[in-house]
Design a protein around this motif. Structure first.
Motif, PDB file in Angstrom:
ATOM      1  N   HIS A   1       0.853  -1.186   0.000  1.00 14.68           N
ATOM      2  CA  HIS A   1       0.000   0.000   0.000  1.00 14.68           C
ATOM      3  C   HIS A   1       0.893   1.241   0.000  1.00 14.68           C
ATOM      4  O   HIS A   1       0.460   2.312  -0.354  1.00 14.68           O
ATOM      5  CB  HIS A   1      -0.882  -0.045   1.250  1.00 14.68           C
TER       6      HIS A   1
ATOM      7  N   CYS B   1      -5.353  -3.940  -3.420  1.00 19.13           N
ATOM      8  CA  CYS B   1      -4.635  -3.775  -2.162  1.00 19.13           C
ATOM      9  C   CYS B   1      -5.421  -4.379  -1.012  1.00 19.13           C
ATOM     10  O   CYS B   1      -6.623  -4.158  -0.883  1.00 19.13           O
ATOM     11  CB  CYS B   1      -4.400  -2.288  -1.927  1.00 19.13           C
TER      12      CYS B   1
ATOM     13  N   CYS C   1      -6.330  -1.126   1.677  1.00 19.50           N
ATOM     14  CA  CYS C   1      -7.372  -0.139   1.375  1.00 19.50           C
ATOM     15  C   CYS C   1      -8.460  -0.693   0.464  1.00 19.50           C
ATOM     16  O   CYS C   1      -9.440  -0.008   0.188  1.00 19.50           O
ATOM     17  CB  CYS C   1      -6.765   1.127   0.798  1.00 19.50           C
TER      18      CYS C   1
ATOM     19  N   HIS D   1      -3.712  -0.457  -6.850  1.00 20.61           N
ATOM     20  CA  HIS D   1      -2.451   0.266  -7.033  1.00 20.61           C
ATOM     21  C   HIS D   1      -1.731  -0.355  -8.224  1.00 20.61           C
ATOM     22  O   HIS D   1      -2.118  -1.416  -8.697  1.00 20.61           O
ATOM     23  CB  HIS D   1      -1.530   0.102  -5.823  1.00 20.61           C
TER      24      HIS D   1
HETATM   25 ZN    ZN Z   1      -3.786   0.330  -0.660  1.00 23.82          ZN
END
Ligand code: ZN
Length: 277
Positions: free
Chosen positions: A202, A251, A254, A258
């Motif tokens: 992250h 991810c 979150c 990404h």
């Molecule tokens: Zn993330």
């Protein structure tokens, strides 16, 4: 505007006002500085064009001092105006419009924000708050704080500008840009030292100018796989020299997307010392 060129023009202006001629001392040197500046194309088109004119007038055998004087005044005025809307400068790089160094432009605001503490989070530093991973209620609070700070910053900068309705849109645009830039900025982890950033990736390791330490800064977030894949394509176009494979991934922290190098992700997967959020 380029400060050296500006001070040269100011010098010429004073010299014309006092002696009605350009000071020949240093003139050659000054002209070469201006020439370099003109070739660098480092200012708005309008200003560069005007400086060009002044330079051309100045190298005439019988320069018209009145004309040079009024042109210099125009340039200095233009510079004042452009300073007020400096936050809206754009530059085209490889055919794409790019906002000029937001990091540089919002430095003051970033420093101020980074020093703030969140009372409702046990005086946690604002810069460590990640709106992607915190709960929505706190995230909204932090967003409002950032919005407010950037709004204050905008009005601090444009205090003297008498603006009309036509600038409202710019104002709105500026505030949105500034807010999302700062929201993207915050959410870093400090005191990471030799810690691995963990398999989720992250974060990316980065040097933090504020603390002079290596920190984890959160990566750019994409809301969907398509957006992330588009970013991968763009990244490849802009980094032709990088032969490593880059990919989009969801991810675990979150729950958004990404992009990153495949080798990095694999390596992180194998590491035992992963960071838990
Ligand atoms: Zn993330």
């Amino acid at each position: 505007m380029n400060t050296t060129v500006k001070s040269i023009l100011n010098g010429w202006k004073n010299s014309i006002e006092k002696y009605n001629k350009l000071d020949s001392w240093k003139l050659r040197e000054q002209l070469s500085t201006i020439g370099k500046y003109l070739r660098s194309n480092d200012d708005t088109k309008a200003i560069v064009k005007m400086v060009h004119l002044v330079r051309d007038c100045a190298i005439c055998p019988n320069p018209n001092m009145v004309q040079i004087h009024s042109q210099i005044n125009k340039i200095l005025n233009m510079d004042e105006v452009s300073k007020m809307s400096a936050c809206l400068f754009t530059k085209k790089i490889n055919g794409r419009v790019k906002l000029q160094g937001q990091g540089e432009r919002f430095k003051g605001e970033t420093w101020r924000l980074f020093d703030e503490r969140l009372r409702f989070k046990d005086n946690m530093l604002l810069r460590n708050f990640d709106i992607e991973t915190e709960n929505p209620k706190d995230s909204r609070k932090v967003r409002r704080i950032v919005e407010k700070r950037m709004c204050q910053a905008y009005h601090r900068r444009n205090r003297r500008a008498d603006y009309d309705g036509s600038q409202r849109r710019n104002e709105h645009y500026w505030m949105n840009r500034a807010t999302s830039f700062q929201l993207y900025n915050i959410g870093q982890m400090e005191n990471v030292g030799s810690v691995s950033r963990g398999y989720s990736t992250h974060w990316k390791r980065e040097y933090d100018e504020l603390t002079g330490q290596v920190v984890f800064k959160k990566k750019m977030v994409y809301s969907s796989e398509e957006d992330a894949m588009r970013a991968v394509k763009e990244w490849k176009i802009n980094h032709l020299e990088d032969k490593r494979d880059i990919t989009a991934y969801k991810c675990a922290i979150c729950k958004k997307w990404h992009i990153g190098h495949k080798s990095d992700i694999k390596e992180c997967m194998n590491e035992a010392s992963c960071v838990e959020s």
